[in-house]
Enzyme design. Structure first.
Site, PDB file in Angstrom:
ATOM      1  N   GLU A   1       1.028  -1.153  -0.031  1.00 37.45           N
ATOM      2  CA  GLU A   1       0.044   0.050   0.031  1.00 37.45           C
ATOM      3  C   GLU A   1       0.752   1.394  -0.072  1.00 37.45           C
ATOM      4  O   GLU A   1       0.397   2.146   0.432  1.00 37.45           O
ATOM      5  CB  GLU A   1      -1.102  -0.022   1.142  1.00 37.45           C
ATOM      6  CG  GLU A   1      -1.994  -0.996   1.154  1.00 37.45           C
ATOM      7  CD  GLU A   1      -3.211  -0.776   1.951  1.00 37.45           C
ATOM      8  OE1 GLU A   1      -3.269  -0.018   2.881  1.00 37.45           O
ATOM      9  OE2 GLU A   1      -4.222  -1.391   1.968  1.00 37.45           O
TER      10      GLU A   1
ATOM     11  N   GLU B   1      -7.110  -7.126  -1.109  1.00 41.78           N
ATOM     12  CA  GLU B   1      -7.754  -7.219   0.295  1.00 41.78           C
ATOM     13  C   GLU B   1      -9.047  -6.989   0.134  1.00 41.78           C
ATOM     14  O   GLU B   1      -9.403  -5.694  -0.007  1.00 41.78           O
ATOM     15  CB  GLU B   1      -6.901  -6.238   1.137  1.00 41.78           C
ATOM     16  CG  GLU B   1      -5.525  -6.739   1.521  1.00 41.78           C
ATOM     17  CD  GLU B   1      -4.703  -5.637   2.251  1.00 41.78           C
ATOM     18  OE1 GLU B   1      -5.391  -5.009   3.090  1.00 41.78           O
ATOM     19  OE2 GLU B   1      -3.469  -5.782   2.497  1.00 41.78           O
TER      20      GLU B   1
END
Ligand code: NAG
Ligand code: NAG
Ligand code: NAG
Ligand code: NAG
Ligand code: NAG
Ligand code: NAG
Ligand code: NAG
Ligand code: NAG
Ligand code: NAG
Ligand code: NAG
Ligand code: NAG
Length: 868
Positions: A199, A267
């Site tokens: 991320e 995710e």
């Protein structure tokens, strides 16, 4: 793929022909491919997905983090993941756990990565290895080592040479280990993809570290793993690295950064993490299923549930700040390894239904949306003749509706997608929940020695008499302290080897100044206990939103010398480590004393003493060690005493179900069993607020909070069965603020009740088709745990029962025979099936209505020993 072979398909065009063929093929062999099939020598990708020797696959993946359970739990967790229809297990690699000191590695016990991957391999599943090595993951310091952070110039996640070298070293070591152990798919192993960084693109202005992110991608690719690399939330991931989506929703609109890359969702949140003070977030299975189905009909090829099993943050591994020891996440498999139903079962049904459409989704041409109403439309995937799959979406968030498509009527609940595997037969709808709801409770764990249990038996099985205690000293306990003005930064002193750092000073007060004073501390992170003249005076603690707090503590001073001792502590280091991150923990000052007749006293520049850790930690009181015997005090056990170590021994209860400690009588501290920390505990930390309103940081989130306000954030603490011997288990607790250890109980977690509601308009469950290809009726299936039986039927009504699971009541339409029929079918059995149709119940209680069967039943392993 050319779009538009099947242009528009209103009510039964050429779909009809394909669907007839399909119906016959499908129903004779309801097979779908899951997990691994044969030897794969190359893995690559195109826009249709990951290619296994050139063949694309739809893949379902679930996150199971090996350090958050125990090796003894792994086989069962992996089996449950496979049974749930997963193809892939995803895990991070936990750098700071594997390399606690620079160059000293640990791959033992629940850090045995290779063993974990071998078990996944043996189960026939694939692996997505998210190496990071920055992982966030609500893990302490996001997985980065503190020894590295403390090196001069090692700016985390930037192009600092020191950081990059260490990061490259660890990544290389893991990749080499995987190669040496033949873990990659082309070596016959399970790994099909790997992730670098994590991320990174979540930081909108990361330009100063941009060079690092791009370098990280190139560095990973140069490691020659021969499997694709992913970077999640990295819109500019350079080729050949695949950028992937993380989020609660929006998988449908996410686009990879090149048309030849597959659309992957790394995710998809099955729930959310919890921090102390926060209610427990949950997410409905129907909302998840809707988003997953929507993703796959919009070019999605791979979805990973984060988490599939969340587990436990043992020891001091919880990140933060303020992550709870439980990392349950409302995942399909709960913290303890039990099924979280109906979530697990509903997603399993979804996976089977989508797999039956795999060919159509991968190779079929997608039609333009076929409008079936204001908020309803169908998408058809077909190659014209041989196969056809249709997906009917109802986007209305409140209203259900009946639509007509291809000559048939379909009942669509609000915000749902129906899956028609042959463009005709509905096998699944994302909001029609077939799976039963499980009620799981914490029950007293009975000691094996206790033969008969009476109703008034109080399960204080940890033994009131056998407790011993030790008073942790207030302030400095050893000559290893250091001295300076206020205030030294905590992590630089503790190096995160302990949560605790003492800040100590003293002040002389003249007789006339003995008044109610106020100690003012600025910037305290994350929590602190204040002692004046060795008396516990108060606690201040932040929360996730405001980890840094300011304290005004009323204090009573005496004339002459007054000792001020502040026990400052961390509650998990920041998991979201930003590029160049700097953390200032402990008390940052200034420290002033107000309310005195001489005016405010500034204590900042006077001499302070810093003592790292606790004496009990130094003595390792949590380990069995005879040389410490004399330290422990066996008489006058104190209750509600701050800074107290407690110790007892207990025998294992007879339990094959998971165990937990109920610590509701304790305040805050840490607990060890047989020398192993089961984590930080903090039952005295209640859920904040009056209405428990809560918005997780992702504002896109669609989650419900279930806790009652003012309950403990976390009352139960997981005790893995593998930690326990049959007799003489050592339990040690360090209590910071005050508690009553004689109130601690050992409990077992078990399925106690099941309930389900199945409507007549549900599709027949996929399983029933294999058994009987002509009669396909909706049916209710109820199942207790292995070794349990359905002991009673609490509620049963075929008709129009009202209410939700666990709170059913009869509606005006009710078949009187319902309880009798369900009892006959179910009592005394581990599982049972009841067809949901009027003929099962004799006469139809209301022929003009769509009816449903609602049942609530109890599960019990030994009905006579149930303690309420
Ligand atoms: C790091 O990146 C910045 C910005 O691109 C650059 O100025 C600097 O020279 C780089 N430092 C190293 C050690 O590569
Ligand atoms: C990298 O690994 C090498 C060899 O294992 C070692 O000598 C070196 O100190 C390591 N560097 C860092 C920054 O960890
Ligand atoms: C990123 O933006 C934040 C807020 O705008 C700012 O405080 C920070 O200094 C910026 N960081 C960099 C590295 O540009
Ligand atoms: C990767 O392969 C290239 C080309 O074969 C080679 O030059 C390089 O040394 C390899 N790198 C590693 C880490 O094996
Ligand atoms: C799906 O992929 C096709 C082909 O690349 C593209 O034309 C289309 O826009 C994509 N649709 C979505 C919803 O991503
Ligand atoms: C449709 O798919 C089947 C199976 O993959 C194939 O045999 C057939 O040739 C295809 N038909 C068309 C028209 O593409
Ligand atoms: C207290 O002293 C410190 C250090 O000398 C100083 O930085 C701070 O401003 C003072 N605070 C007050 C409230 O006087
Ligand atoms: C037992 O405790 C003593 C004193 O604290 C310590 O020196 C010794 O290393 C400990 N022994 C073991 C086996 O932990
Ligand atoms: C145990 O604690 C009590 C109360 O603090 C104290 O009076 C007694 O001396 C202690 N006994 C030992 C053996 O330390
Ligand atoms: C525990 O002690 C604190 C003071 O240290 C007091 O305020 C509190 O009421 C006590 N709690 C109980 C349950 O005795
Ligand atoms: C259902 O129960 C029967 C016995 O009542 C048992 O033989 C069977 O294995 C059970 N099925 C499942 C899936 O547990």
């Amino acid at each position: 793929m050319s779009k538009g072979i099947v242009k528009t398909m209103k009510g039964g065009d050429n779909v009809e022909q394909a669907s007839l063929v399909m119906t016959m093929v499908m129903f004779s062999s309801m097979l779908w491919f899951q997990g691994r099939a044969g030897v794969v020598t190359t893995i690559d990708y195109d826009r249709r997905g990951l290619l296994f020797d050139g063949q694309p696959k739809l893949l379902f993946s679930g996150a199971i983090h090996y350090p958050r359970s125990t090796p003894e739990m792994w086989p069962d967790l992996i089996k449950k993941a496979k049974d749930g229809g997963l193809d892939v297990i995803e895990t991070y690699v936990f750098w700071n756990a594997h390399e606690p000191e620079q160059g000293k590695y640990n791959f033992e016990e629940n850090l045995d990565l290779v063993k974990f991957l071998n078990l996944v391999d043996a189960a026939g599943l694939y692996v997505h290895l998210r190496i990071g090595p920055f992982i966030e993951a609500e893990w302490n310091f996001g997985g980065l080592p503190i020894w590295l952070y403390l090196q001069d110039g090692a700016d985390m996640r930037t192009n600092s040479t020191i950081f990059m070298n260490a990061m490259q070293n660890f990544t290389t070591k893991i990749v080499q280990m995987m190669k040496d152990e033949n873990m990659f798919i082309w070596q016959g192993g399970p790994i099909i993809i790997a992730q670098i960084e994590n991320e990174f693109g979540a930081y909108p202005n990361y330009t100063s570290a941009y060079a690092y992110a791009m370098w990280a991608a190139q560095m990973a690719v140069a490691l020659n793993t021969s499997v694709p690399w992913t970077m999640c939330k990295q819109p500019d991931a350079p080729d050949p690295v695949i950028n992937t989506h993380n989020g609660v929703t929006n998988g449908n609109i996410f686009q990879p950064n090149a048309p030849y890359k597959p659309k992957m969702w790394t995710e998809l949140y099955t729930g959310w993490f919890q921090t102390y003070g926060q209610p427990k977030p949950t997410r409905s299975e129907t909302n998840i299923a809707f988003e997953v189905a929507r993703f796959f009909i919009n070019n999605g090829t791979f979805v990973n549930y984060y988490m599939y099993h969340g587990g436990t943050n043992f020891g001091r591994s919880a990140g933060g700040p303020f992550m709870t020891t439980s990392y349950d996440y409302d995942a399909p498999i709960d913290e303890y390894g039990l099924f979280n139903q109906p979530k697990w079962g509903h997603l399993k049904g979804l996976h089977q239904a989508l797999k039956l459409c795999e060919l159509a989704l991968i190779d079929g041409a997608r039609s333009d949306p076929i409008s079936l109403g204001n908020h309803q439309y169908a998408l058809v995937f077909s190659n014209g003749t041989d196969y056809c799959a249709a997906f009917i979406t109802n986007l209305h968030t409140k209203r259900s509706c009946i639509v007509e498509y291809n000559g048939q009527k379909y009942n669509l609940p609000a915000q749902s997608i129906s899956i028609l595997i042959d463009c005709k037969t509905e096998v699944f709808n994302t909001a029609k929940v077939y799976s039963q709801t499980n009620t799981i409770q914490m029950l007293p764990a009975l000691p094996s020695s206790l033969e008969t249990v009476t109703k008034d038996y109080v399960p204080h099985i940890l033994g009131i008499q056998s407790w011993q205690w030790f008073a942790e000293l207030v302030g400095e306990w050893d000559q290893t302290y250091t001295t300076s003005t206020c205030c030294s930064e905590q992590i630089h002193l503790t190096k995160d080897t302990t949560d605790y750092l003492w800040y100590i000073t003293s002040i002389n007060i003249a007789e006339e100044d003995v008044v109610d004073a106020n100690l003012h501390l600025q910037s305290v992170a994350h929590a602190a206990h204040i002692f004046i003249n060795e008396e516990y005076t108060g606690t201040a603690a932040g929360d996730r939103v405001n980890p840094v707090i300011e304290i005004d503590q009323p204090v009573k001073l005496k004339s002459g010398q007054n000792d001020i001792a502040i026990l400052s502590m961390t509650v998990g280091l920041q998991s979201g480590v930003r590029p160049g991150h700097i953390q200032l923990l402990g008390i940052q000052g200034p420290v002033t004393l107000g309310g005195l007749s001489v005016g405010d006293l500034n204590l900042t520049s006077q001499s302070w003493t810093y003592q790292v850790g606790l004496q009990g930690e130094y003595l390792q009181l949590f380990n069995q060690n005879d040389s410490n015997n004399e330290i422990w005090n066996s008489s006058s056990l104190p209750v509600n005493r701050s800074l107290t170590w407690y110790k007892t021994t207990f025998d294992a209860p007879e339990s094959k179900t998971p165990l937990a400690l109920d610590l509701s009588t304790m305040g805050k501290g840490q607990a060890w069993i047989n020398g192993k920390s089961i984590g930080r505990y903090w039952p005295s930390r209640k859920i904040n607020g009056d209405n428990c309103s809560f918005s997780p940081e992702a504002n896109e989130i669609e989650m419900i909070q279930s806790n009652v306000c003012a309950e403990s954030t976390q009352r139960w603490y997981h005790v893995p069965l593998s930690l326990i011997k049959s007799t003489g288990n050592l339990l040690v607790l360090f209590e910071e603020v005050g508690g009553d250890p004689t109130g601690i109980t050992l409990v077992t977690r078990a399925l106690t009740a099941i309930c389900s509601r199945i409507s007549e308009d549900f599709p027949a469950p996929l399983e029933s088709w294999q058994a009987n290809s002509t009669l396909r009726l909706p049916e209710m299936r109820l199942e207790c745990s292995d070794e349990q039986k359905i002991s009673s039927i609490h509620f049963a009504s075929f008709g129009n029962p009202r209410g939700n699971c666990n709170k059913f009541r009869r509606g005006p339409c009710h078949a009187e025979s319902s309880p009798k029929i369900v009892k006959e079918a179910c009592i005394g059995r581990q599982n049972c099936t009841v067809a949901v149709t009027a003929s099962t119940f004799g006469a139809d209680p209301c022929p003009d209505e769509i009816k449903a069967l609602a049942v609530m039943a109890n599960c019990s392993s030994n009905p006579s020993s149930a303690v309420s």
